[in-house]
Motif scaffolding. Structure first.
Motif, PDB file in Angstrom:
ATOM      1  N   GLN A  32       0.832  -1.206   0.000  1.00 41.72           N
ATOM      2  CA  GLN A  32       0.000   0.000   0.000  1.00 41.72           C
ATOM      3  C   GLN A  32       0.866   1.255   0.000  1.00 41.72           C
ATOM      4  O   GLN A  32       0.501   2.268  -0.601  1.00 41.72           O
ATOM      5  N   PHE A  33       2.028   1.171   0.636  1.00 44.97           N
ATOM      6  CA  PHE A  33       2.959   2.299   0.690  1.00 44.97           C
ATOM      7  C   PHE A  33       3.580   2.586  -0.683  1.00 44.97           C
ATOM      8  O   PHE A  33       3.663   3.728  -1.121  1.00 44.97           O
ATOM      9  N   SER A  34       4.010   1.540  -1.402  1.00 43.29           N
ATOM     10  CA  SER A  34       4.802   1.737  -2.616  1.00 43.29           C
ATOM     11  C   SER A  34       4.016   1.595  -3.910  1.00 43.29           C
ATOM     12  O   SER A  34       4.542   1.895  -4.984  1.00 43.29           O
ATOM     13  N   LEU A  35       2.766   1.152  -3.833  1.00 40.53           N
ATOM     14  CA  LEU A  35       2.020   0.789  -5.030  1.00 40.53           C
ATOM     15  C   LEU A  35       1.879   1.935  -6.018  1.00 40.53           C
ATOM     16  O   LEU A  35       2.089   1.762  -7.222  1.00 40.53           O
ATOM     17  N   PHE A  36       1.552   3.128  -5.534  1.00 41.52           N
ATOM     18  CA  PHE A  36       1.142   4.193  -6.439  1.00 41.52           C
ATOM     19  C   PHE A  36       2.313   4.819  -7.192  1.00 41.52           C
ATOM     20  O   PHE A  36       2.111   5.472  -8.212  1.00 41.52           O
ATOM     21  N   VAL A  54       3.608  12.780  -8.086  1.00 45.42           N
ATOM     22  CA  VAL A  54       3.652  11.363  -7.742  1.00 45.42           C
ATOM     23  C   VAL A  54       4.804  11.085  -6.782  1.00 45.42           C
ATOM     24  O   VAL A  54       4.648  10.367  -5.786  1.00 45.42           O
ATOM     25  N   SER A  55       5.969  11.661  -7.058  1.00 45.43           N
ATOM     26  CA  SER A  55       7.111  11.493  -6.150  1.00 45.43           C
ATOM     27  C   SER A  55       6.816  12.096  -4.784  1.00 45.43           C
ATOM     28  O   SER A  55       7.159  11.515  -3.743  1.00 45.43           O
ATOM     29  N   PHE A  56       6.170  13.257  -4.780  1.00 49.57           N
ATOM     30  CA  PHE A  56       5.815  13.908  -3.521  1.00 49.57           C
ATOM     31  C   PHE A  56       4.836  13.055  -2.729  1.00 49.57           C
ATOM     32  O   PHE A  56       4.932  12.947  -1.496  1.00 49.57           O
ATOM     33  N   SER A  57       3.889  12.416  -3.418  1.00 47.02           N
ATOM     34  CA  SER A  57       2.913  11.574  -2.722  1.00 47.02           C
ATOM     35  C   SER A  57       3.589  10.409  -2.019  1.00 47.02           C
ATOM     36  O   SER A  57       3.206  10.030  -0.907  1.00 47.02           O
ATOM     37  N   THR A 103     -10.558  11.700  -7.485  1.00 44.78           N
ATOM     38  CA  THR A 103     -10.296  12.193  -8.841  1.00 44.78           C
ATOM     39  C   THR A 103      -9.529  13.512  -8.829  1.00 44.78           C
ATOM     40  O   THR A 103      -9.261  14.080  -9.887  1.00 44.78           O
ATOM     41  N   ASN A 104      -9.179  14.000  -7.644  1.00 39.37           N
ATOM     42  CA  ASN A 104      -8.465  15.270  -7.516  1.00 39.37           C
ATOM     43  C   ASN A 104      -7.102  15.013  -6.908  1.00 39.37           C
ATOM     44  O   ASN A 104      -6.985  14.294  -5.909  1.00 39.37           O
ATOM     45  N   VAL A 105      -6.055  15.611  -7.477  1.00 41.66           N
ATOM     46  CA  VAL A 105      -4.694  15.314  -7.048  1.00 41.66           C
ATOM     47  C   VAL A 105      -4.440  15.787  -5.619  1.00 41.66           C
ATOM     48  O   VAL A 105      -3.723  15.129  -4.851  1.00 41.66           O
ATOM     49  N   ASN A 106      -5.033  16.911  -5.213  1.00 41.38           N
ATOM     50  CA  ASN A 106      -4.812  17.416  -3.858  1.00 41.38           C
ATOM     51  C   ASN A 106      -5.468  16.508  -2.813  1.00 41.38           C
ATOM     52  O   ASN A 106      -4.891  16.255  -1.749  1.00 41.38           O
ATOM     53  N   VAL A 107      -6.666  16.011  -3.132  1.00 39.69           N
ATOM     54  CA  VAL A 107      -7.323  15.069  -2.235  1.00 39.69           C
ATOM     55  C   VAL A 107      -6.520  13.769  -2.167  1.00 39.69           C
ATOM     56  O   VAL A 107      -6.398  13.152  -1.104  1.00 39.69           O
ATOM     57  N   PHE A 108      -5.959  13.380  -3.301  1.00 39.46           N
ATOM     58  CA  PHE A 108      -5.121  12.178  -3.332  1.00 39.46           C
ATOM     59  C   PHE A 108      -3.909  12.327  -2.416  1.00 39.46           C
ATOM     60  O   PHE A 108      -3.530  11.392  -1.706  1.00 39.46           O
ATOM     61  N   LEU A 109      -3.290  13.512  -2.388  1.00 35.79           N
ATOM     62  CA  LEU A 109      -2.137  13.747  -1.515  1.00 35.79           C
ATOM     63  C   LEU A 109      -2.532  13.648  -0.042  1.00 35.79           C
ATOM     64  O   LEU A 109      -1.788  13.093   0.770  1.00 35.79           O
ATOM     65  N   VAL A 110      -3.702  14.164   0.296  1.00 38.18           N
ATOM     66  CA  VAL A 110      -4.184  14.048   1.678  1.00 38.18           C
ATOM     67  C   VAL A 110      -4.401  12.573   2.029  1.00 38.18           C
ATOM     68  O   VAL A 110      -4.041  12.111   3.130  1.00 38.18           O
TER      69      VAL A 110
END
Length: 528
Positions: A32-36, A54-57, A103-110
Protein backbone atom coordinates in the motif's frame (compact mmCIF):
# COMPACT_ATOMS: atom_id res chain seq x y z
CA UNK A 1 5.75 -9.58 35.38
CA UNK A 2 6.03 -12.11 32.53
CA UNK A 3 6.42 -10.75 29.00
CA UNK A 4 3.18 -10.49 27.00
CA UNK A 5 2.11 -13.56 25.02
CA UNK A 6 0.84 -12.36 21.65
CA UNK A 7 0.58 -15.62 19.73
CA UNK A 8 -1.81 -18.52 20.07
CA UNK A 9 -0.47 -21.79 21.46
CA UNK A 10 -0.14 -23.55 18.09
CA UNK A 11 2.27 -20.89 16.82
CA UNK A 12 5.20 -22.22 18.87
CA UNK A 13 5.18 -25.43 16.80
CA UNK A 14 5.19 -23.69 13.42
CA UNK A 15 7.94 -21.09 13.73
CA UNK A 16 8.68 -20.65 10.02
CA UNK A 17 4.97 -20.56 9.16
CA UNK A 18 4.52 -17.76 11.70
CA UNK A 19 7.47 -15.84 10.26
CA UNK A 20 6.06 -16.21 6.77
CA UNK A 21 2.62 -14.99 7.84
CA UNK A 22 4.08 -11.98 9.65
CA UNK A 23 6.13 -11.13 6.58
CA UNK A 24 3.00 -11.41 4.42
CA UNK A 25 1.11 -8.91 6.61
CA UNK A 26 4.11 -6.56 6.59
CA UNK A 27 4.42 -6.76 2.81
CA UNK A 28 0.70 -6.11 2.34
CA UNK A 29 1.14 -2.87 4.29
CA UNK A 30 4.29 -1.92 2.41
CA UNK A 31 2.56 -2.66 -0.89
CA UNK A 32 0.00 0.00 0.00
CA UNK A 33 2.96 2.30 0.69
CA UNK A 34 4.80 1.74 -2.62
CA UNK A 35 2.02 0.79 -5.03
CA UNK A 36 1.14 4.19 -6.44
CA UNK A 37 4.67 5.03 -7.49
CA UNK A 38 4.40 2.11 -9.95
CA UNK A 39 1.15 3.31 -11.54
CA UNK A 40 2.49 6.83 -11.98
CA UNK A 41 1.72 6.86 -15.71
CA UNK A 42 -1.96 6.22 -15.01
CA UNK A 43 -2.06 8.67 -12.10
CA UNK A 44 -0.57 11.42 -14.26
CA UNK A 45 -3.34 11.11 -16.83
CA UNK A 46 -6.22 10.21 -14.49
CA UNK A 47 -5.60 12.89 -11.85
CA UNK A 48 -3.99 15.48 -14.09
CA UNK A 49 -0.87 15.31 -11.93
CA UNK A 50 2.75 16.14 -12.65
CA UNK A 51 5.63 13.65 -12.21
CA UNK A 52 6.76 15.59 -9.14
CA UNK A 53 3.29 15.15 -7.60
CA UNK A 54 3.65 11.36 -7.74
CA UNK A 55 7.11 11.49 -6.15
CA UNK A 56 5.82 13.91 -3.52
CA UNK A 57 2.91 11.57 -2.72
CA UNK A 58 5.33 8.73 -2.02
CA UNK A 59 7.56 10.87 0.17
CA UNK A 60 4.77 12.41 2.25
CA UNK A 61 3.48 8.89 2.87
CA UNK A 62 6.88 7.99 4.29
CA UNK A 63 6.97 11.29 6.22
CA UNK A 64 3.65 10.44 7.89
CA UNK A 65 4.89 6.91 8.56
CA UNK A 66 7.99 8.18 10.39
CA UNK A 67 6.24 10.94 12.33
CA UNK A 68 3.62 8.54 13.71
CA UNK A 69 6.03 5.82 14.93
CA UNK A 70 6.57 7.17 18.51
CA UNK A 71 2.83 7.73 18.89
CA UNK A 72 2.05 4.18 17.78
CA UNK A 73 4.58 2.78 20.23
CA UNK A 74 2.96 4.78 23.01
CA UNK A 75 -0.50 3.49 22.09
CA UNK A 76 0.75 -0.10 21.89
CA UNK A 77 1.73 0.13 25.57
CA UNK A 78 -1.91 0.60 26.41
CA UNK A 79 -4.03 -1.13 23.77
CA UNK A 80 -4.00 -4.83 22.99
CA UNK A 81 -1.70 -5.40 20.04
CA UNK A 82 -4.11 -7.64 18.12
CA UNK A 83 -6.95 -5.16 18.39
CA UNK A 84 -4.64 -2.31 17.46
CA UNK A 85 -3.34 -4.18 14.42
CA UNK A 86 -6.86 -5.10 13.31
CA UNK A 87 -7.94 -1.47 13.68
CA UNK A 88 -5.19 -0.19 11.41
CA UNK A 89 -5.71 -2.91 8.85
CA UNK A 90 -9.37 -1.87 8.70
CA UNK A 91 -8.35 1.79 8.45
CA UNK A 92 -5.97 0.83 5.64
CA UNK A 93 -8.84 -0.83 3.79
CA UNK A 94 -10.90 2.32 4.33
CA UNK A 95 -8.13 4.50 2.87
CA UNK A 96 -7.88 2.16 -0.15
CA UNK A 97 -11.64 2.39 -0.72
CA UNK A 98 -11.48 6.18 -0.42
CA UNK A 99 -8.48 6.40 -2.79
CA UNK A 100 -10.47 4.38 -5.34
CA UNK A 101 -12.98 7.24 -5.50
CA UNK A 102 -10.47 10.12 -5.64
CA UNK A 103 -10.30 12.19 -8.84
CA UNK A 104 -8.46 15.27 -7.52
CA UNK A 105 -4.69 15.31 -7.05
CA UNK A 106 -4.81 17.42 -3.86
CA UNK A 107 -7.32 15.07 -2.24
CA UNK A 108 -5.12 12.18 -3.33
CA UNK A 109 -2.14 13.75 -1.52
CA UNK A 110 -4.18 14.05 1.68
CA UNK A 111 -5.19 10.40 1.33
CA UNK A 112 -1.52 9.47 1.01
CA UNK A 113 -0.79 11.14 4.36
CA UNK A 114 -3.45 8.97 5.98
CA UNK A 115 -1.97 5.99 4.16
CA UNK A 116 1.29 6.73 5.96
CA UNK A 117 -0.48 6.66 9.33
CA UNK A 118 -2.16 3.32 8.64
CA UNK A 119 0.95 1.69 7.17
CA UNK A 120 2.96 2.91 10.16
CA UNK A 121 0.49 1.41 12.65
CA UNK A 122 0.53 -1.95 10.86
CA UNK A 123 4.30 -2.02 10.35
CA UNK A 124 5.17 -1.11 13.95
CA UNK A 125 2.76 -3.73 15.27
CA UNK A 126 4.33 -6.41 13.06
CA UNK A 127 7.82 -5.22 13.99
CA UNK A 128 7.00 -5.65 17.70
CA UNK A 129 5.66 -9.14 16.98
CA UNK A 130 8.83 -10.06 15.10
CA UNK A 131 11.05 -8.77 17.91
CA UNK A 132 8.98 -10.62 20.51
CA UNK A 133 10.05 -13.88 18.88
CA UNK A 134 13.75 -12.96 18.74
CA UNK A 135 16.41 -13.01 21.41
CA UNK A 136 17.53 -9.50 22.47
CA UNK A 137 20.82 -9.75 20.57
CA UNK A 138 18.85 -10.49 17.39
CA UNK A 139 16.67 -7.38 17.65
CA UNK A 140 18.51 -5.52 14.83
CA UNK A 141 17.34 -8.26 12.47
CA UNK A 142 13.80 -6.99 12.97
CA UNK A 143 14.78 -3.52 11.77
CA UNK A 144 16.73 -5.05 8.88
CA UNK A 145 13.60 -6.94 7.86
CA UNK A 146 11.59 -3.70 8.13
CA UNK A 147 13.93 -1.78 5.82
CA UNK A 148 14.27 -4.78 3.54
CA UNK A 149 10.47 -4.99 3.29
CA UNK A 150 10.34 -1.35 2.17
CA UNK A 151 12.76 -2.11 -0.66
CA UNK A 152 11.26 -5.50 -1.45
CA UNK A 153 7.69 -4.16 -1.57
CA UNK A 154 8.50 -2.71 -4.97
CA UNK A 155 8.64 -6.26 -6.35
CA UNK A 156 5.27 -7.32 -4.92
CA UNK A 157 3.71 -4.03 -6.02
CA UNK A 158 5.25 -4.36 -9.49
CA UNK A 159 3.90 -7.89 -9.93
CA UNK A 160 0.42 -6.73 -8.86
CA UNK A 161 0.50 -3.72 -11.19
CA UNK A 162 1.67 -5.85 -14.12
CA UNK A 163 -1.06 -8.46 -13.68
CA UNK A 164 -3.82 -5.88 -13.28
CA UNK A 165 -2.84 -3.32 -15.93
CA UNK A 166 -2.34 -6.00 -18.58
CA UNK A 167 -5.74 -7.58 -18.01
CA UNK A 168 -8.01 -5.08 -16.25
CA UNK A 169 -8.49 -1.38 -15.61
CA UNK A 170 -5.55 0.07 -13.65
CA UNK A 171 -7.87 1.24 -10.85
CA UNK A 172 -8.59 -2.42 -10.08
CA UNK A 173 -5.19 -2.46 -8.35
CA UNK A 174 -7.08 -0.94 -5.41
CA UNK A 175 -9.42 -3.93 -5.34
CA UNK A 176 -6.56 -6.43 -5.31
CA UNK A 177 -4.82 -4.38 -2.62
CA UNK A 178 -7.98 -4.56 -0.52
CA UNK A 179 -8.05 -8.33 -1.08
CA UNK A 180 -4.51 -8.61 0.32
CA UNK A 181 -5.52 -6.47 3.29
CA UNK A 182 -8.51 -8.70 3.98
CA UNK A 183 -6.22 -11.73 3.86
CA UNK A 184 -3.97 -9.96 6.38
CA UNK A 185 -6.99 -9.47 8.63
CA UNK A 186 -7.65 -13.21 8.50
CA UNK A 187 -3.99 -13.96 9.32
CA UNK A 188 -4.10 -11.71 12.39
CA UNK A 189 -7.31 -13.30 13.65
CA UNK A 190 -5.89 -16.81 13.24
CA UNK A 191 -2.43 -16.05 14.60
CA UNK A 192 -2.83 -13.71 17.58
CA UNK A 193 -4.52 -13.94 20.95
CA UNK A 194 -7.15 -11.37 21.85
CA UNK A 195 -5.51 -10.83 25.28
CA UNK A 196 -1.73 -10.69 25.58
CA UNK A 197 -1.63 -10.26 29.39
CA UNK A 198 0.49 -7.15 29.05
CA UNK A 199 1.23 -4.43 31.56
CA UNK A 200 -0.67 -1.30 30.55
CA UNK A 201 0.77 2.21 30.70
CA UNK A 202 -1.90 4.94 31.06
CA UNK A 203 -2.31 7.31 28.11
CA UNK A 204 -1.38 10.65 29.60
CA UNK A 205 0.95 13.44 28.54
CA UNK A 206 0.87 12.37 24.90
CA UNK A 207 3.14 14.75 23.03
CA UNK A 208 0.83 15.83 20.21
CA UNK A 209 2.75 19.08 19.52
CA UNK A 210 5.91 17.10 18.76
CA UNK A 211 3.95 14.83 16.44
CA UNK A 212 2.57 17.83 14.55
CA UNK A 213 6.02 19.43 14.36
CA UNK A 214 7.45 16.15 13.02
CA UNK A 215 4.79 15.78 10.38
CA UNK A 216 4.82 19.40 9.21
CA UNK A 217 8.63 19.56 9.08
CA UNK A 218 9.00 16.29 7.19
CA UNK A 219 6.33 17.19 4.62
CA UNK A 220 7.89 20.62 4.08
CA UNK A 221 11.31 18.97 3.74
CA UNK A 222 9.95 16.59 1.09
CA UNK A 223 8.29 19.46 -0.79
CA UNK A 224 11.56 21.40 -0.83
CA UNK A 225 13.62 18.61 -2.33
CA UNK A 226 11.00 17.21 -4.72
CA UNK A 227 9.88 20.51 -6.23
CA UNK A 228 13.13 22.43 -5.68
CA UNK A 229 14.80 21.36 -8.95
CA UNK A 230 11.62 22.12 -10.92
CA UNK A 231 11.20 25.63 -9.47
CA UNK A 232 14.93 26.49 -9.48
CA UNK A 233 15.32 26.22 -5.73
CA UNK A 234 15.46 29.45 -3.72
CA UNK A 235 14.59 31.66 -6.67
CA UNK A 236 10.97 30.56 -6.12
CA UNK A 237 8.96 31.81 -3.16
CA UNK A 238 7.26 28.46 -2.58
CA UNK A 239 10.59 26.73 -2.03
CA UNK A 240 11.79 29.47 0.32
CA UNK A 241 8.61 29.11 2.39
CA UNK A 242 8.77 25.30 2.53
CA UNK A 243 12.45 25.33 3.48
CA UNK A 244 11.77 27.88 6.22
CA UNK A 245 8.94 25.73 7.60
CA UNK A 246 11.13 22.63 7.50
CA UNK A 247 14.11 24.21 9.26
CA UNK A 248 12.08 26.12 11.86
CA UNK A 249 9.99 23.05 12.55
CA UNK A 250 13.03 20.85 13.07
CA UNK A 251 14.68 23.42 15.37
CA UNK A 252 11.47 23.73 17.41
CA UNK A 253 11.18 19.93 17.55
CA UNK A 254 14.74 19.48 18.82
CA UNK A 255 14.30 22.25 21.40
CA UNK A 256 11.04 20.73 22.64
CA UNK A 257 12.72 17.34 23.18
CA UNK A 258 15.34 18.95 25.43
CA UNK A 259 12.80 20.63 27.71
CA UNK A 260 10.00 18.05 27.84
CA UNK A 261 9.88 15.57 30.70
CA UNK A 262 8.76 12.74 28.43
CA UNK A 263 10.27 13.58 25.03
CA UNK A 264 8.73 12.32 21.82
CA UNK A 265 12.25 11.47 20.62
CA UNK A 266 14.93 11.02 23.27
CA UNK A 267 17.81 13.47 22.58
CA UNK A 268 20.31 11.31 24.54
CA UNK A 269 20.87 9.14 21.45
CA UNK A 270 23.08 11.85 19.99
CA UNK A 271 25.55 11.44 22.85
CA UNK A 272 26.79 8.13 21.38
CA UNK A 273 29.47 8.27 18.70
CA UNK A 274 28.64 4.83 17.32
CA UNK A 275 25.06 5.94 16.72
CA UNK A 276 26.15 9.12 14.90
CA UNK A 277 28.65 7.25 12.73
CA UNK A 278 26.00 4.67 11.90
CA UNK A 279 23.61 7.43 10.82
CA UNK A 280 26.29 8.98 8.60
CA UNK A 281 26.99 5.65 6.91
CA UNK A 282 23.26 4.98 6.54
CA UNK A 283 22.84 8.41 4.93
CA UNK A 284 25.67 7.69 2.50
CA UNK A 285 24.17 4.32 1.63
CA UNK A 286 20.72 5.72 0.90
CA UNK A 287 22.28 8.60 -0.99
CA UNK A 288 24.02 6.28 -3.47
CA UNK A 289 21.76 3.22 -3.58
CA UNK A 290 19.37 4.82 -6.05
CA UNK A 291 21.86 4.33 -8.86
CA UNK A 292 19.92 1.08 -9.43
CA UNK A 293 17.06 3.34 -10.55
CA UNK A 294 19.22 4.48 -13.46
CA UNK A 295 19.24 0.90 -14.71
CA UNK A 296 15.47 0.54 -14.32
CA UNK A 297 14.84 3.86 -16.11
CA UNK A 298 17.30 2.95 -18.88
CA UNK A 299 15.59 -0.38 -19.54
CA UNK A 300 12.19 1.32 -19.89
CA UNK A 301 13.11 4.51 -21.75
CA UNK A 302 16.01 3.40 -23.95
CA UNK A 303 15.81 -0.38 -24.21
CA UNK A 304 11.97 -0.34 -24.20
CA UNK A 305 11.57 -3.43 -22.03
CA UNK A 306 8.09 -4.52 -21.04
CA UNK A 307 7.00 -4.46 -17.39
CA UNK A 308 7.30 -8.21 -16.94
CA UNK A 309 10.98 -8.15 -17.88
CA UNK A 310 11.62 -5.31 -15.45
CA UNK A 311 9.85 -7.19 -12.66
CA UNK A 312 12.13 -10.18 -13.21
CA UNK A 313 15.16 -7.88 -13.04
CA UNK A 314 13.80 -6.46 -9.77
CA UNK A 315 13.34 -10.04 -8.53
CA UNK A 316 17.08 -10.64 -9.00
CA UNK A 317 17.77 -7.51 -6.98
CA UNK A 318 15.43 -8.58 -4.15
CA UNK A 319 16.94 -12.09 -4.15
CA UNK A 320 20.35 -10.55 -3.54
CA UNK A 321 18.86 -8.33 -0.81
CA UNK A 322 17.33 -11.25 1.10
CA UNK A 323 20.49 -13.33 0.73
CA UNK A 324 22.63 -10.48 2.04
CA UNK A 325 20.45 -9.93 5.12
CA UNK A 326 20.42 -13.65 6.00
CA UNK A 327 24.17 -14.12 5.52
CA UNK A 328 25.14 -10.96 7.42
CA UNK A 329 22.75 -11.69 10.29
CA UNK A 330 24.01 -15.26 10.67
CA UNK A 331 27.69 -14.34 10.53
CA UNK A 332 27.61 -11.18 12.66
CA UNK A 333 25.23 -12.29 15.38
CA UNK A 334 27.03 -15.61 15.85
CA UNK A 335 30.28 -13.59 16.22
CA UNK A 336 31.99 -15.26 13.28
CA UNK A 337 32.86 -11.90 11.75
CA UNK A 338 32.83 -8.31 12.99
CA UNK A 339 30.44 -5.64 11.74
CA UNK A 340 33.39 -3.77 10.26
CA UNK A 341 34.13 -6.68 7.92
CA UNK A 342 30.58 -6.64 6.59
CA UNK A 343 30.57 -2.86 6.20
CA UNK A 344 33.64 -3.23 4.01
CA UNK A 345 32.11 -6.13 2.08
CA UNK A 346 28.79 -4.32 1.58
CA UNK A 347 30.29 -1.07 0.35
CA UNK A 348 32.79 -3.00 -1.80
CA UNK A 349 29.93 -4.83 -3.50
CA UNK A 350 28.18 -1.52 -4.18
CA UNK A 351 31.46 -0.17 -5.56
CA UNK A 352 31.73 -3.19 -7.85
CA UNK A 353 28.09 -2.72 -8.92
CA UNK A 354 28.69 0.88 -10.00
CA UNK A 355 31.94 0.03 -11.80
CA UNK A 356 30.32 -2.98 -13.48
CA UNK A 357 27.35 -0.88 -14.63
CA UNK A 358 29.71 1.84 -15.87
CA UNK A 359 31.73 -0.64 -17.91
CA UNK A 360 28.82 -2.43 -19.64
CA UNK A 361 26.36 0.40 -20.32
CA UNK A 362 25.40 0.48 -23.99
CA UNK A 363 22.25 0.52 -26.11
CA UNK A 364 22.00 -3.24 -26.81
CA UNK A 365 22.03 -4.68 -23.28
CA UNK A 366 20.25 -7.97 -22.71
CA UNK A 367 18.45 -9.12 -19.57
CA UNK A 368 21.39 -11.27 -18.50
CA UNK A 369 23.80 -8.37 -18.95
CA UNK A 370 21.94 -6.52 -16.16
CA UNK A 371 20.82 -9.42 -13.96
CA UNK A 372 24.29 -9.79 -12.42
CA UNK A 373 24.71 -6.10 -11.47
CA UNK A 374 21.13 -5.96 -10.13
CA UNK A 375 21.68 -8.97 -7.88
CA UNK A 376 25.04 -7.61 -6.76
CA UNK A 377 23.45 -4.33 -5.72
CA UNK A 378 20.81 -6.17 -3.70
CA UNK A 379 23.45 -8.37 -2.07
CA UNK A 380 25.50 -5.34 -1.05
CA UNK A 381 22.41 -3.61 0.35
CA UNK A 382 21.38 -6.65 2.37
CA UNK A 383 24.86 -7.12 3.80
CA UNK A 384 24.96 -3.45 4.87
CA UNK A 385 21.57 -3.42 6.63
CA UNK A 386 22.52 -5.63 9.58
CA UNK A 387 25.82 -3.95 10.63
CA UNK A 388 24.28 -0.51 10.17
CA UNK A 389 21.30 -1.42 12.36
CA UNK A 390 23.71 -2.84 14.94
CA UNK A 391 25.63 0.43 15.03
CA UNK A 392 22.47 2.52 15.26
CA UNK A 393 20.33 0.52 17.67
CA UNK A 394 22.29 -2.02 19.71
CA UNK A 395 24.63 0.52 21.29
CA UNK A 396 21.84 2.65 22.71
CA UNK A 397 20.51 2.27 26.27
CA UNK A 398 17.01 0.89 26.78
CA UNK A 399 15.56 4.17 28.07
CA UNK A 400 15.91 5.74 24.60
CA UNK A 401 13.24 3.34 23.29
CA UNK A 402 12.63 3.40 19.56
CA UNK A 403 14.24 6.83 19.11
CA UNK A 404 17.24 5.31 17.32
CA UNK A 405 14.99 3.57 14.80
CA UNK A 406 12.93 6.72 14.22
CA UNK A 407 16.00 8.91 13.69
CA UNK A 408 17.42 6.28 11.32
CA UNK A 409 14.14 6.34 9.39
CA UNK A 410 14.36 10.13 9.16
CA UNK A 411 17.94 9.88 7.86
CA UNK A 412 16.68 7.42 5.24
CA UNK A 413 13.87 9.81 4.34
CA UNK A 414 16.24 12.79 4.07
CA UNK A 415 18.83 10.86 2.07
CA UNK A 416 16.13 9.60 -0.30
CA UNK A 417 14.82 13.15 -0.88
CA UNK A 418 18.37 14.38 -1.40
CA UNK A 419 19.02 11.47 -3.75
CA UNK A 420 15.94 12.35 -5.82
CA UNK A 421 16.96 15.99 -6.09
CA UNK A 422 20.61 15.06 -6.57
CA UNK A 423 19.95 12.54 -9.36
CA UNK A 424 17.60 15.00 -11.05
CA UNK A 425 20.18 17.78 -10.87
CA UNK A 426 23.07 15.52 -11.89
CA UNK A 427 21.17 14.27 -14.91
CA UNK A 428 20.28 17.82 -15.94
CA UNK A 429 23.90 18.94 -15.51
CA UNK A 430 25.50 16.03 -17.33
CA UNK A 431 22.86 16.03 -20.08
CA UNK A 432 23.46 19.72 -20.67
CA UNK A 433 27.23 19.14 -20.73
CA UNK A 434 27.04 16.36 -23.31
CA UNK A 435 24.40 18.16 -25.36
CA UNK A 436 26.66 21.19 -25.70
CA UNK A 437 29.56 18.92 -26.62
CA UNK A 438 27.47 17.27 -29.33
CA UNK A 439 26.19 20.58 -30.68
CA UNK A 440 29.75 21.58 -31.59
CA UNK A 441 29.74 18.74 -34.09
CA UNK A 442 26.14 18.87 -35.37
CA UNK A 443 26.94 20.96 -38.40
CA UNK A 444 27.01 20.01 -42.08
CA UNK A 445 30.58 21.28 -42.11
CA UNK A 446 31.54 18.41 -39.80
CA UNK A 447 32.43 15.48 -42.09
CA UNK A 448 31.37 12.76 -39.63
CA UNK A 449 27.97 14.31 -38.90
CA UNK A 450 27.36 15.16 -42.56
CA UNK A 451 28.27 11.61 -43.59
CA UNK A 452 25.93 10.06 -41.01
CA UNK A 453 23.12 12.40 -42.07
CA UNK A 454 23.63 11.59 -45.74
CA UNK A 455 23.75 7.84 -45.12
CA UNK A 456 20.56 7.92 -43.08
CA UNK A 457 18.85 10.12 -45.69
CA UNK A 458 19.73 7.67 -48.47
CA UNK A 459 18.23 4.84 -46.39
CA UNK A 460 14.89 6.63 -46.15
CA UNK A 461 15.04 7.64 -49.83
CA UNK A 462 15.52 3.99 -50.80
CA UNK A 463 12.40 3.17 -48.80
CA UNK A 464 10.34 5.43 -51.08
CA UNK A 465 10.28 8.74 -49.21
CA UNK A 466 10.64 12.03 -51.02
CA UNK A 467 13.85 14.05 -50.72
CA UNK A 468 12.28 16.45 -48.19
CA UNK A 469 10.81 13.64 -46.13
CA UNK A 470 14.10 11.73 -46.19
CA UNK A 471 16.05 14.76 -44.94
CA UNK A 472 13.55 15.41 -42.12
CA UNK A 473 13.48 11.75 -41.02
CA UNK A 474 17.26 11.53 -41.22
CA UNK A 475 17.69 14.61 -39.02
CA UNK A 476 15.15 13.27 -36.49
CA UNK A 477 16.85 9.86 -36.40
CA UNK A 478 20.36 11.23 -35.99
CA UNK A 479 19.40 13.74 -33.30
CA UNK A 480 17.38 11.02 -31.52
CA UNK A 481 20.49 8.82 -31.50
CA UNK A 482 22.49 11.72 -30.07
CA UNK A 483 19.89 12.11 -27.31
CA UNK A 484 20.18 8.44 -26.42
CA UNK A 485 23.96 8.70 -26.44
CA UNK A 486 23.77 11.74 -24.18
CA UNK A 487 21.60 9.83 -21.67
CA UNK A 488 23.97 6.88 -21.85
CA UNK A 489 26.98 9.06 -21.07
CA UNK A 490 25.04 10.81 -18.31
CA UNK A 491 24.23 7.52 -16.55
CA UNK A 492 27.82 6.34 -16.93
CA UNK A 493 29.10 9.59 -15.38
CA UNK A 494 26.78 9.16 -12.38
CA UNK A 495 27.91 5.54 -11.90
CA UNK A 496 31.50 6.74 -11.95
CA UNK A 497 30.79 9.54 -9.45
CA UNK A 498 29.01 7.18 -7.04
CA UNK A 499 31.86 4.70 -7.32
CA UNK A 500 34.25 7.47 -6.25
CA UNK A 501 32.07 8.34 -3.25
CA UNK A 502 31.91 4.70 -2.16
CA UNK A 503 35.67 4.33 -2.55
CA UNK A 504 36.19 7.30 -0.22
CA UNK A 505 33.86 5.70 2.36
CA UNK A 506 35.77 2.39 2.17
CA UNK A 507 39.07 4.18 2.68
CA UNK A 508 37.67 6.03 5.70
CA UNK A 509 36.44 2.78 7.26
CA UNK A 510 39.89 1.30 6.77
CA UNK A 511 42.05 4.17 7.95
CA UNK A 512 40.00 6.18 10.47
CA UNK A 513 40.13 4.37 13.84
CA UNK A 514 37.06 6.16 15.14
CA UNK A 515 34.86 4.57 12.49
CA UNK A 516 35.35 1.00 13.66
CA UNK A 517 36.98 1.10 17.09
CA UNK A 518 33.59 1.79 18.67
CA UNK A 519 31.93 -1.44 17.62
CA UNK A 520 32.89 -3.34 20.75
CA UNK A 521 31.56 -0.83 23.28
CA UNK A 522 28.91 1.93 23.45
CA UNK A 523 31.18 4.99 23.57
CA UNK A 524 29.42 8.06 24.86
CA UNK A 525 30.29 11.64 23.99
CA UNK A 526 31.03 13.62 27.12
CA UNK A 527 31.57 17.31 27.51
CA UNK A 528 34.71 18.57 29.16
Amino acid sequence: MNPPVYFKSWASEWEWVVRGLLLFVLLSAMTQFSLFGLVSTYLLSFLGAQPEDVSFSTNITYAALIAAIPMHIRFLRYFELRNYLLTFLLLGIGVSVFSFQVTNVNVFLVARVFTGFTVSGTAISILMLIMSRLKPQYAPIGLSVFYGAILGSGLSSGALVYLVTNNLDWRDTYLFLILFQLMSLAVVLVLLRSKAEMKRYPLYQLDWPSFILCLASFIAWAYTFIYGPKYYWLTDGRIRISLTIALCGLVALVYRQTVTKRPYLHPAVFQFRGFIIGLLLLGVYYGIKDSIQLIYAFTLQILHWDTQKLIWLSAWNVTGLITGIIVAAEMILTHKFSSRVFLLIGFSLLLLFNLWSYSIFQTDLSFWDLAGPAMLQGLGSGILFVPLMLMIVSKLPDYTGFTGAVVAAFVRFTATCNSYAGLYTLQLTYNQHFREAFLRHTSTTDPVFAGRLATTGRYFASAGYTAGQSDALAARTVFGALGVQGQLLTDMSIFRLFALVILIVIVLILVVPGVYALFSRPTRITSS
